[in-house]
Design an enzyme around this catalytic site. Structure first.
Site, short mmCIF file in Angstrom:
data_model
loop_
_atom_site.label_atom_id
_atom_site.label_comp_id
_atom_site.label_asym_id
_atom_site.label_seq_id
_atom_site.Cartn_x
_atom_site.Cartn_y
_atom_site.Cartn_z
CG HIS A 1 -1.85 1.11 1.18
ND1 HIS A 1 -1.65 2.23 1.78
CD2 HIS A 1 -3.62 1.31 0.90
CE1 HIS A 1 -2.53 3.37 1.43
NE2 HIS A 1 -3.28 2.32 1.03
CD GLU B 1 -5.03 2.35 -2.90
OE1 GLU B 1 -6.15 2.50 -2.38
OE2 GLU B 1 -3.91 1.98 -2.38
P1 PGA Z 1 -8.70 6.90 1.00
O1 PGA Z 1 -7.70 6.33 1.20
O2 PGA Z 1 -9.89 6.46 0.37
O3 PGA Z 1 -9.18 7.51 2.06
O4 PGA Z 1 -8.76 7.86 -0.03
C1 PGA Z 1 -7.42 4.71 -0.07
C2 PGA Z 1 -6.50 3.92 0.48
O5 PGA Z 1 -5.97 4.80 1.01
O6 PGA Z 1 -6.73 2.97 0.38
#
Ligand code: PGA
Length: 250
Positions: free
Chosen positions: A95, A165
């Site tokens: 992540h 992401e």
């Molecule tokens: P968020 O985080 O939905 O708060 O933007 C997403 C993530 O870090 O997986």
């Protein structure tokens, strides 16, 4: 096809009492959400207890990170094997917040392989920290995929779930535009096809970064994604219920 929502609780909440409340709300939303598979990733110290509370089949569980070795002298770490024993079926790997704490593409590679070796599903997170006009972010994504998937044979590559992401959209006020996600999804598949052959076309791709009930359905429709990795909206029971509801109708 069922969409996937990974509820990444991150380091929330502070007490098991609150964790039970959030899970109860999550469970209810998941049970109503026809066509949505919910995967809950609580802090590892709550995982086993939450799994024990749950008797249904609609929710699966993930670790937020895991050490690739089964056991060893790694103070503070929790292994993939220990997560499996607690009945997690998924492991979130690399992540962006772990990468910010020093996780490398190479450690992601070991974790993806260890997760598959334990017959669990890795959710490999990739994403650039920023974008500029040179398009360098495509090279970064390609390199993240290439290294993290190095040890995975072509026949197994489609078992890895990719969570794209963009770091600039995590914890932000706006998600990425669906058409930009669509472009990125094509690029991700193409990159995996280059290293692993045609099964790269079958990669399941999730989007993460500022997803909530206002933008998820549009992203699912136009972004070429199978679902989402959700941070903030996953620990706010009302928002999470609305999010699942918006996808159940989509
Ligand atoms: P968020 O985080 O939905 O708060 O933007 C997403 C993530 O870090 O997986």
């Amino acid at each position: 096809m069922k969409s996937i929502v990974v509820a990444n609780w991150k380091m929330h909440p502070a007490t098991f009492k609150e964790a039970k409340q959030i899970f109860e709300a999550t469970r209810k939303a998941a049970e109503k959400g026809k066509g949505v598979s919910v995967i809950v990733a609580p802090p590892s110290i709550f995982l086993r207890e939450i799994v024990k509370l749950y008797k249904g089949r609609r929710v699966a569980f993930a670790m937020q990170d895991a050490h690739p070795e089964a056991v060893g002298a790694f103070t503070g770490e929790v292994s993939v094997a220990e997560g499996k024993d607690a009945k997690a079926a998924y492991v979130i790997v690399a992540h962006a917040e772990r990468r910010a704490m020093g996780e490398t593409n190479d450690s992601a590679r070991l974790k993806v392989a260890a997760t598959l070796n334990n017959k669990m599903t890795p959710i490999l997170c990739i994403g650039e920290t920023h974008r500029d006009a040179t398009g360098e972010h495509f090279n970064i994504i390609k390199e993240q995929l290439r290294i993290a998937l190095t040890d995975i044979p072509a026949a197994k590559v489609a078992q890895v779930v990719i969570a794209y992401e963009p770091v600039w959209a995590i914890g932000a006020t706006r998600a990425m535009e669906p058409r930009d996600m669509h472009e990125m999804a094509i690029f991700i598949r193409k990159s995996v096809v280059e290293t692993h052959g045609k099964d790269g076309m079958n990669m399941k791709i999730l989007y993460g970064g500022s997803i909530d009930e206002t933008n998820a359905a549009g992203m699912l429709r136009d972004g070429d994604v199978a679902g989402f990795l959700v941070g903030r909206a996953s620990i706010e029971p009302e928002k999470f219920a609305l999010l699942i509801h918006s996808l159940s109708e989509a």
